[in-house]
Design a protein around this motif. Sequence first.
Motif, PDB file in Angstrom:
ATOM      1  N   PHE A 138       0.833  -1.210   0.000  1.00 39.88           N
ATOM      2  CA  PHE A 138       0.000   0.000   0.000  1.00 39.88           C
ATOM      3  C   PHE A 138       0.865   1.257   0.000  1.00 39.88           C
ATOM      4  N   GLY A 139       0.395   2.279  -0.718  1.00 40.19           N
ATOM      5  CA  GLY A 139       1.068   3.565  -0.702  1.00 40.19           C
ATOM      6  C   GLY A 139       0.118   4.678  -1.109  1.00 40.19           C
ATOM      7  N   PHE A 140       0.581   5.913  -0.914  1.00 38.95           N
ATOM      8  CA  PHE A 140      -0.178   7.085  -1.337  1.00 38.95           C
ATOM      9  C   PHE A 140       0.396   7.638  -2.638  1.00 38.95           C
ATOM     10  N   ASP A 141      -0.387   8.483  -3.310  1.00 38.24           N
ATOM     11  CA  ASP A 141       0.093   9.078  -4.553  1.00 38.24           C
ATOM     12  C   ASP A 141       1.300   9.991  -4.319  1.00 38.24           C
ATOM     13  N   MET A 142       1.419  10.537  -3.119  1.00 35.07           N
ATOM     14  CA  MET A 142       2.582  11.350  -2.761  1.00 35.07           C
ATOM     15  C   MET A 142       3.556  10.485  -1.956  1.00 35.07           C
ATOM     16  N   ASN A 143       4.728  10.222  -2.549  1.00 32.86           N
ATOM     17  CA  ASN A 143       5.700   9.344  -1.903  1.00 32.86           C
ATOM     18  C   ASN A 143       6.094   9.806  -0.510  1.00 32.86           C
TER      19      ASN A 143
END
Length: 344
Positions: free
Chosen positions: A229-234
């Motif tokens: 899982f991750g966000f669009d902003m690293n």
Amino acid sequence: MKNKLLIIGGHGAVGRIILKNLLDKGISENQLVIAGRSLDKMTNFIEKEKLRIDYRQIDIHEPIKKAMFEDIQLVVMCIDQKETTFVEELMALKIDYVDITANSEFIKKINQLPQNKTVSVVTSVGLAPGLTNLATADYIKRYQPKTVAIDILLGTGESHGEAAVHWMFDNINQPYHIKQASQPIKNFTLKRVVDFTPKLKQRETYNFNFSDQHILNEQYPKIPITTYFGFDMNIMTKSLHWLNRMNGLSFLEKKQVIHILKKVMKKEMIGTDAFAIRVSNGKEDDKNGFSLYGSNEKEITGKIASLVVYRVYKQQEKVGIASIDGILTLDDVVNETHLHKFIN
């Protein structure tokens, strides 16, 4: 006559999307009922949206009042639960049930109930679990990989539903088991760098305890499947990783901090409302891996759930206790939601 569809939490973030989509599909207002504990919230919602639907005050933690369910054919649950008592009572009354929860422990408890083909009880009906399950099943059927990596990307520019936010921060510090590790692991420890789409490249993702991987590992016991899982902003994703490295995630257990973070996650921030999922064998050179992407994850979650609800409501055949793949195919969802597909 049992012909009504009851949405518990139908006035909430995802519940109202499900309600709208069912109306768009031709379910009449007199067939739809919303339920919850707060009469004020429900009446305010109905008045604001100019709806002519019924509403009922129901506490899911109390024994069912059978009179309230005499005309109910299907219950849609948009509120998290810990125990299956309510579900079991509905099954005894032969009332179909669809649950949008992402809580892996609760889904596991439902799946362990005695099978009953006189009703349909369906879980894993959103983005993850839900779309990720269908995409993984499709990928395994086509390519028979030895391992599977599911990568999920969410936008920081989108406001997220209360139940989803609560679930994330309530579970962020809980170690869990994956097939590749002999000991339980912590969230945000295993790193990947993923090209989701031509515009969403080099996004960092880390392992996270989404329920899809546990459900899929039971379906495919010989194939290790792990969700990242991750966000669009690293920078947002990196921050959680480094907090974890410094044992800083423990501060998220403090009630005041959790309260602040939940408020922040429910608001739109800097970033986009893009989301994407990617299924692959976990290697950069996988030519068969593919991504599904779009915008407004909350909207898509509601749309996918409404497709399941509509199918269960309309079909005569009962599927017993099942996941989304017992009701829909990946093509069903992609065609109905107009998701975009990207193949390496």
